[in-house]
Write a protein that holds these residues in place. Structure first.
Motif, PDB file in Angstrom:
ATOM      1  N   ALA A 109      -5.114  -4.318   4.257  1.00  9.40           N
ATOM      2  CA  ALA A 109      -5.366  -5.556   3.523  1.00  9.40           C
ATOM      3  C   ALA A 109      -4.178  -5.897   2.621  1.00  9.40           C
ATOM      4  N   LEU A 110      -3.624  -4.894   1.975  1.00  8.56           N
ATOM      5  CA  LEU A 110      -2.465  -5.139   1.110  1.00  8.56           C
ATOM      6  C   LEU A 110      -1.226  -5.470   1.925  1.00  8.56           C
ATOM      7  N   ALA A 111      -1.095  -4.870   3.106  1.00  6.07           N
ATOM      8  CA  ALA A 111       0.040  -5.193   3.979  1.00  6.07           C
ATOM      9  C   ALA A 111       0.016  -6.675   4.346  1.00  6.07           C
ATOM     10  N   ALA A 112      -1.163  -7.195   4.615  1.00  2.03           N
ATOM     11  CA  ALA A 112      -1.286  -8.618   4.946  1.00  2.03           C
ATOM     12  C   ALA A 112      -0.842  -9.482   3.765  1.00  2.03           C
ATOM     13  N   ARG A 113      -1.203  -9.064   2.567  1.00  2.00           N
ATOM     14  CA  ARG A 113      -0.789  -9.834   1.378  1.00  2.00           C
ATOM     15  C   ARG A 113       0.714  -9.761   1.168  1.00  2.00           C
ATOM     16  N   VAL A 114       1.286  -8.571   1.378  1.00  2.43           N
ATOM     17  CA  VAL A 114       2.736  -8.416   1.225  1.00  2.43           C
ATOM     18  C   VAL A 114       3.462  -9.254   2.274  1.00  2.43           C
ATOM     19  N   LEU A 156       9.450  -5.422  -8.560  1.00  6.04           N
ATOM     20  CA  LEU A 156       8.618  -5.645  -7.372  1.00  6.04           C
ATOM     21  C   LEU A 156       7.333  -6.352  -7.780  1.00  6.04           C
ATOM     22  N   LYS A 157       6.863  -7.234  -6.926  1.00  6.47           N
ATOM     23  CA  LYS A 157       5.589  -7.901  -7.190  1.00  6.47           C
ATOM     24  C   LYS A 157       4.460  -6.886  -7.122  1.00  6.47           C
ATOM     25  N   VAL A 158       3.374  -7.213  -7.806  1.00  3.05           N
ATOM     26  CA  VAL A 158       2.214  -6.315  -7.889  1.00  3.05           C
ATOM     27  C   VAL A 158       1.699  -5.953  -6.501  1.00  3.05           C
ATOM     28  N   GLU A 159       1.658  -6.902  -5.585  1.00  2.00           N
ATOM     29  CA  GLU A 159       1.163  -6.643  -4.229  1.00  2.00           C
ATOM     30  C   GLU A 159       1.972  -5.543  -3.546  1.00  2.00           C
ATOM     31  N   VAL A 160       3.282  -5.563  -3.753  1.00  2.00           N
ATOM     32  CA  VAL A 160       4.148  -4.555  -3.136  1.00  2.00           C
ATOM     33  C   VAL A 160       3.886  -3.193  -3.769  1.00  2.00           C
ATOM     34  N   GLN A 161       3.742  -3.162  -5.090  1.00  3.44           N
ATOM     35  CA  GLN A 161       3.457  -1.901  -5.775  1.00  3.44           C
ATOM     36  C   GLN A 161       2.127  -1.314  -5.308  1.00  3.44           C
ATOM     37  N   LEU A 162       1.114  -2.172  -5.215  1.00  7.14           N
ATOM     38  CA  LEU A 162      -0.194  -1.695  -4.748  1.00  7.14           C
ATOM     39  C   LEU A 162      -0.124  -1.224  -3.302  1.00  7.14           C
ATOM     40  N   TYR A 163       0.632  -1.937  -2.470  1.00  7.01           N
ATOM     41  CA  TYR A 163       0.792  -1.538  -1.069  1.00  7.01           C
ATOM     42  C   TYR A 163       1.454  -0.163  -0.977  1.00  7.01           C
ATOM     43  N   GLU A 164       2.499   0.056  -1.783  1.00 12.12           N
ATOM     44  CA  GLU A 164       3.160   1.363  -1.771  1.00 12.12           C
ATOM     45  C   GLU A 164       2.198   2.468  -2.183  1.00 12.12           C
ATOM     46  N   ARG A 165       1.390   2.214  -3.205  1.00  9.79           N
ATOM     47  CA  ARG A 165       0.391   3.207  -3.629  1.00  9.79           C
ATOM     48  C   ARG A 165      -0.628   3.462  -2.533  1.00  9.79           C
ATOM     49  N   ALA A 166      -1.066   2.396  -1.885  1.00  5.37           N
ATOM     50  CA  ALA A 166      -2.055   2.536  -0.806  1.00  5.37           C
ATOM     51  C   ALA A 166      -1.488   3.337   0.359  1.00  5.37           C
ATOM     52  N   MET A 167      -0.199   3.118   0.667  1.00  3.97           N
ATOM     53  CA  MET A 167       0.429   3.909   1.744  1.00  3.97           C
ATOM     54  C   MET A 167       0.463   5.387   1.364  1.00  3.97           C
ATOM     55  N   ASP A 168       0.850   5.680   0.135  1.00  2.00           N
ATOM     56  CA  ASP A 168       0.885   7.077  -0.316  1.00  2.00           C
ATOM     57  C   ASP A 168      -0.502   7.704  -0.264  1.00  2.00           C
ATOM     58  N   ARG A 169      -1.492   6.973  -0.762  1.00  2.00           N
ATOM     59  CA  ARG A 169      -2.860   7.500  -0.807  1.00  2.00           C
ATOM     60  C   ARG A 169      -3.388   7.749   0.610  1.00  2.00           C
ATOM     61  N   ALA A 170      -3.195   6.785   1.499  1.00  2.00           N
ATOM     62  CA  ALA A 170      -3.659   6.948   2.878  1.00  2.00           C
ATOM     63  C   ALA A 170      -2.963   8.135   3.532  1.00  2.00           C
ATOM     64  N   GLY A 171      -1.673   8.277   3.274  1.00  2.00           N
ATOM     65  CA  GLY A 171      -0.933   9.410   3.831  1.00  2.00           C
ATOM     66  C   GLY A 171      -1.478  10.740   3.343  1.00  2.00           C
ATOM     67  N   ARG A 172      -1.826  10.822   2.062  1.00  2.00           N
ATOM     68  CA  ARG A 172      -2.382  12.077   1.520  1.00  2.00           C
ATOM     69  C   ARG A 172      -3.730  12.396   2.159  1.00  2.00           C
ATOM     70  N   PHE A 173      -4.585  11.361   2.296  1.00  2.00           N
ATOM     71  CA  PHE A 173      -5.887  11.596   2.929  1.00  2.00           C
ATOM     72  C   PHE A 173      -5.730  12.047   4.375  1.00  2.00           C
ATOM     73  N   LEU A 174      -4.842  11.406   5.098  1.00  2.00           N
ATOM     74  CA  LEU A 174      -4.636  11.781   6.503  1.00  2.00           C
ATOM     75  C   LEU A 174      -4.066  13.190   6.612  1.00  2.00           C
ATOM     76  N   ASP A 175      -3.183  13.548   5.697  1.00  2.00           N
ATOM     77  CA  ASP A 175      -2.639  14.908   5.679  1.00  2.00           C
ATOM     78  C   ASP A 175      -3.748  15.928   5.419  1.00  2.00           C
ATOM     79  N   LEU A 176      -4.619  15.628   4.462  1.00  2.00           N
ATOM     80  CA  LEU A 176      -5.749  16.517   4.188  1.00  2.00           C
ATOM     81  C   LEU A 176      -6.655  16.661   5.410  1.00  2.00           C
ATOM     82  N   LEU A 177      -6.910  15.544   6.081  1.00  2.00           N
ATOM     83  CA  LEU A 177      -7.757  15.596   7.277  1.00  2.00           C
ATOM     84  C   LEU A 177      -7.107  16.431   8.370  1.00  2.00           C
TER      85      LEU A 177
END
Length: 161
Positions: free
Chosen positions: A50-55, A72-93
């Motif tokens: 969803a954030l990628a679409a906004r970016v 950086l615009k807020v959307e880009v900052q949030l997108y970067e955080r979301a990428m990091d978070r998703a990566g951590r969850f996938l790594d844990l899985l």
């Protein structure tokens, strides 16, 4: 300073509201932590998308303050955080072995179905000719059921032709 204080107050308000909603819903304990983690990973990926679409819709990824400071615009900052978070969850899985666990469960279920079918076949007293058809008929019907489920159709007891 005022902006930071306002953010803290707003954060406290949102946290208090969220805790009130959780208390009202009567949250149950986690029964399957790996499934809960998989759900969190799915939500993190959805947020990232969803954030990628906004970016992607932005004409520029940076903004300049009145003082001339570029950021950086807020959307880009949030997108970067979301990428990091998703990566951590996938790594844990990946490290949790959830796919191997699911495969073991599926294999155990298949073995159980196989044993039940053999007991049924023994109980109804199949002839030698009928038993000879089992290695051909059973896999074919199981494949048909699986293809119906994969294609989004409900597998029923009706004969598929």
């Amino acid at each position: 300073m005022k902006a930071a204080a306002a953010r803290r107050v707003r954060t406290q308000e949102v946290e208090a509201d969220t805790l009130a909603v959780i208390a009202a819903e009567g949250v149950e304990g986690v029964t399957d932590p790996l499934e809960a983690l998989a759900l969190l990973a799915s939500e993190a990926l959805a947020m990232k998308s969803a954030l990628a679409a906004r970016v992607n819709a932005l004409s520029d990824i940076t903004t300049t303050s009145k003082l001339g400071v570029e950021a950086l615009k807020v959307e880009v900052q949030l997108y970067e955080r979301a990428m990091d978070r998703a990566g951590r969850f996938l790594d844990l899985l990946a490290k949790s072995g959830i796919e191997e666990r699911r495969m073991l469960i599926t294999e155990a279920q298949a073995q159980l179905v196989f044993e039940v079918m053999n007991r049924v076949f023994n109980a109804i007293g199949l002839t030698a000719e009928q038993r000879a058809l089992l290695p051909t008929v059973v896999p074919r019907e199981l494949e048909r059921m699986q293809s119906l489920q994969v294609n989004g159709k409900q597998a029923t007891g009706q004969r598929v032709r």
